[in-house]
Scaffold this active site. Structure first.
Site, PDB file in Angstrom:
ATOM      1  N   HIS A  13       0.859  -1.147   0.115  1.00  0.00           N
ATOM      2  CA  HIS A  13      -0.001   0.144   0.080  1.00  0.00           C
ATOM      3  C   HIS A  13       1.020   1.206   0.085  1.00  0.00           C
ATOM      4  O   HIS A  13       1.375   1.625   1.133  1.00  0.00           O
ATOM      5  CB  HIS A  13      -0.956  -0.128   1.287  1.00  0.00           C
ATOM      6  CG  HIS A  13      -2.054   0.934   1.000  1.00  0.00           C
ATOM      7  ND1 HIS A  13      -3.284   0.687   0.716  1.00  0.00           N
ATOM      8  CD2 HIS A  13      -2.037   2.437   0.873  1.00  0.00           C
ATOM      9  CE1 HIS A  13      -4.127   1.667   0.538  1.00  0.00           C
ATOM     10  NE2 HIS A  13      -3.291   2.753   0.647  1.00  0.00           N
ATOM     11  N   HIS A  15       1.080   5.040  -2.431  1.00  0.00           N
ATOM     12  CA  HIS A  15       1.070   5.733  -3.809  1.00  0.00           C
ATOM     13  C   HIS A  15       2.072   6.408  -4.221  1.00  0.00           C
ATOM     14  O   HIS A  15       3.224   6.760  -3.402  1.00  0.00           O
ATOM     15  CB  HIS A  15      -0.078   7.042  -3.223  1.00  0.00           C
ATOM     16  CG  HIS A  15      -1.354   6.268  -2.693  1.00  0.00           C
ATOM     17  ND1 HIS A  15      -2.365   5.914  -3.608  1.00  0.00           N
ATOM     18  CD2 HIS A  15      -1.774   5.867  -1.472  1.00  0.00           C
ATOM     19  CE1 HIS A  15      -3.298   5.430  -2.664  1.00  0.00           C
ATOM     20  NE2 HIS A  15      -3.079   5.219  -1.412  1.00  0.00           N
ATOM     21  N   HIS A 195      -9.723   0.915  -1.459  1.00  0.00           N
ATOM     22  CA  HIS A 195      -9.683   1.507  -0.150  1.00  0.00           C
ATOM     23  C   HIS A 195     -11.032   1.483   0.226  1.00  0.00           C
ATOM     24  O   HIS A 195     -12.228   1.776  -0.470  1.00  0.00           O
ATOM     25  CB  HIS A 195      -9.442   3.013  -0.297  1.00  0.00           C
ATOM     26  CG  HIS A 195      -7.811   3.212  -0.619  1.00  0.00           C
ATOM     27  ND1 HIS A 195      -7.244   2.869  -1.791  1.00  0.00           N
ATOM     28  CD2 HIS A 195      -7.104   3.964   0.163  1.00  0.00           C
ATOM     29  CE1 HIS A 195      -5.922   3.527  -1.782  1.00  0.00           C
ATOM     30  NE2 HIS A 195      -5.934   4.064  -0.712  1.00  0.00           N
ATOM     31  N   GLU A 198     -11.249   3.104   6.297  1.00  0.00           N
ATOM     32  CA  GLU A 198     -10.614   3.973   7.092  1.00  0.00           C
ATOM     33  C   GLU A 198     -11.252   5.332   7.583  1.00  0.00           C
ATOM     34  O   GLU A 198     -11.661   5.441   8.741  1.00  0.00           O
ATOM     35  CB  GLU A 198      -9.184   4.284   6.272  1.00  0.00           C
ATOM     36  CG  GLU A 198      -8.231   5.281   7.083  1.00  0.00           C
ATOM     37  CD  GLU A 198      -6.988   5.611   6.402  1.00  0.00           C
ATOM     38  OE1 GLU A 198      -6.988   6.073   5.244  1.00  0.00           O
ATOM     39  OE2 GLU A 198      -5.952   5.734   6.973  1.00  0.00           O
ATOM     40  N   ASP A 276       1.645   3.912   3.137  1.00  0.00           N
ATOM     41  CA  ASP A 276       0.287   4.643   2.323  1.00  0.00           C
ATOM     42  C   ASP A 276       1.219   5.790   1.727  1.00  0.00           C
ATOM     43  O   ASP A 276       1.278   5.855   0.332  1.00  0.00           O
ATOM     44  CB  ASP A 276      -0.651   5.143   3.245  1.00  0.00           C
ATOM     45  CG  ASP A 276      -1.794   5.383   2.733  1.00  0.00           C
ATOM     46  OD1 ASP A 276      -1.987   5.356   1.612  1.00  0.00           O
ATOM     47  OD2 ASP A 276      -2.801   5.709   3.412  1.00  0.00           O
ATOM     48  N   ASP A 277       1.542   6.863   2.180  1.00  0.00           N
ATOM     49  CA  ASP A 277       2.126   8.146   1.922  1.00  0.00           C
ATOM     50  C   ASP A 277       3.157   8.587   2.771  1.00  0.00           C
ATOM     51  O   ASP A 277       3.092   9.543   3.600  1.00  0.00           O
ATOM     52  CB  ASP A 277       1.130   9.229   1.670  1.00  0.00           C
ATOM     53  CG  ASP A 277      -0.203   8.751   0.646  1.00  0.00           C
ATOM     54  OD1 ASP A 277       0.190   8.688  -0.549  1.00  0.00           O
ATOM     55  OD2 ASP A 277      -1.090   8.577   1.308  1.00  0.00           O
TER      56      ASP A 277
HETATM   57 ZN   LIG Z   1      -4.117   4.785   0.236  1.00  0.00          ZN
END
Ligand SMILES: [Zn+2]
Length: 325
Positions: A13, A15, A195, A198, A276-277
């Protein structure tokens, strides 16, 4: 951390822009004489983002993505993602990209996918890290756009595109309206990896299960709030890509300890920790593993590998590495 970096893992996961190095971001901003928003300039951690929610996050993310001028910048980011993940012990990395966000700079939707795939191939050859692309649609846009992207993804199935996702603000968009796009992707042999669960609770996970046929879910952590939804995930063998730093930064959970990683494993689900980021959350792949015991780290690493879309021989090699660790 050095020992933890030697533990083979799969990073599922991540980006594209969110995987950019902070140093690269600063360099690109300087070259272009651009000012960055507050939260992106400060290398001190989450305080620029923490608890202010999605809108602030999206503004930071868009500002970072705006700095990527064309194929060279994107290729550089992909290579640095491979290097950074290799350093963190990831032998397999799946990167999510919404081609429509890059189309104008990379020669259209197909061009965007081709630039990223070529960069991945080169980076894999250089670093030894296996890389694959998840084409992600934007749930705040028209479902017809997602169908177009699913057809783009289908063109490159078997050539580096392994999955189809759905990202952006989970509080917006009608999950059911994306069913057709996901059917197109699944029919082409791509894994459905939207997704869900969350920013919204277990109801959102249920909608994704009912309409999108997911192999994995991005996040999904809030399934623990409804035992029936958790049971459904177990029954269908859905893998969760859990990103504790993201959950904390976006105010979904108060602290990393409150992210139910071990509870989800104990329920029988495969859990793949992801960053994620990391650019925005300032927390990398190793940081996600750090809070756990050595035994739990090995278990989570093996779980991430089993949950990946890597070829079977790659999975077997990485799992052997976990056992040796
Ligand atoms: Zn994400």
């Amino acid at each position: 951390m050095r020992d933890l970096a030697a533990l083979p893992k799969a990073h599922l996961h991540l980006h594209l822009t969110g995987g950019m190095r902070p140093s690269t971001l600063l360099e690109l901003a300087e070259e272009q004489g651009r000012r960055l928003p507050e939260g992106l300039l400060r290398p001190g951690g989450l305080e620029g983002v923490s608890r202010r929610g999605w809108i602030k996050f999206q503004r930071l993310y868009d500002a970072a993505r705006d700095l990527l001028r064309g194929p060279d910048d994107v290729t550089r980011v992909v290579r640095e993602i491979a290097e950074d993940n290799a350093a963190a012990g990831a032998g397999w990395v799946e990167v999510q990209v919404d081609p429509s966000s890059y189309a104008a700079k990379l020669g259209g939707l197909n061009g965007a996918v081709e630039v990223v795939l070529a960069a991945m191939q080169a980076a894999s050859a250089e670093t030894g890290v296996g890389m694959a692309l998840v084409v992600a649609a934007n749930r705040t846009r028209h479902p017809g756009d997602a169908e177009t992207l699913a057809r783009v993804a289908r063109r490159y199935a078997g050539q580096g595109v392994v999955g189809f996702g759905l990202s952006n603000d989970e509080t917006r968009g009608d999950t059911a309206a994306f069913a057709k796009a996901f059917r197109i992707a699944r029919d082409a042999g791509l894994a459905a990896v939207p997704h869900a669960g969350e920013l919204r609770g277990p109801g959102s996970v249920r909608l994704a299960l009912e309409h999108l046929g997911p192999t994995r879910l991005g996040h999904g952590v809030r399934a623990v709030e409804d035992p029936a939804v958790l049971d459904l995930l177990v029954e269908r063998g859905v893998v969760l890509e859990v990103c504790p730093a993201s959950n904390v930064a976006l105010g979904v959970r108060g602290s990393v300890d409150e992210v139910p990683v071990l509870q989800l494993r104990a329920a029988g689900l495969e859990v793949a920790l992801g960053a994620d980021d990391p650019l925005v959350f300032r927390s990398g792949l190793l940081d996600q593993y750090a809070p756990y015991t050595r035994e739990q780290q090995a278990d989570l690493a093996a779980s991430s590998i089993r949950g990946s879309l890597a070829p079977e021989e790659v999975k077997a090699r990485l799992l052997d590495g976990v056992a040796a660790w």
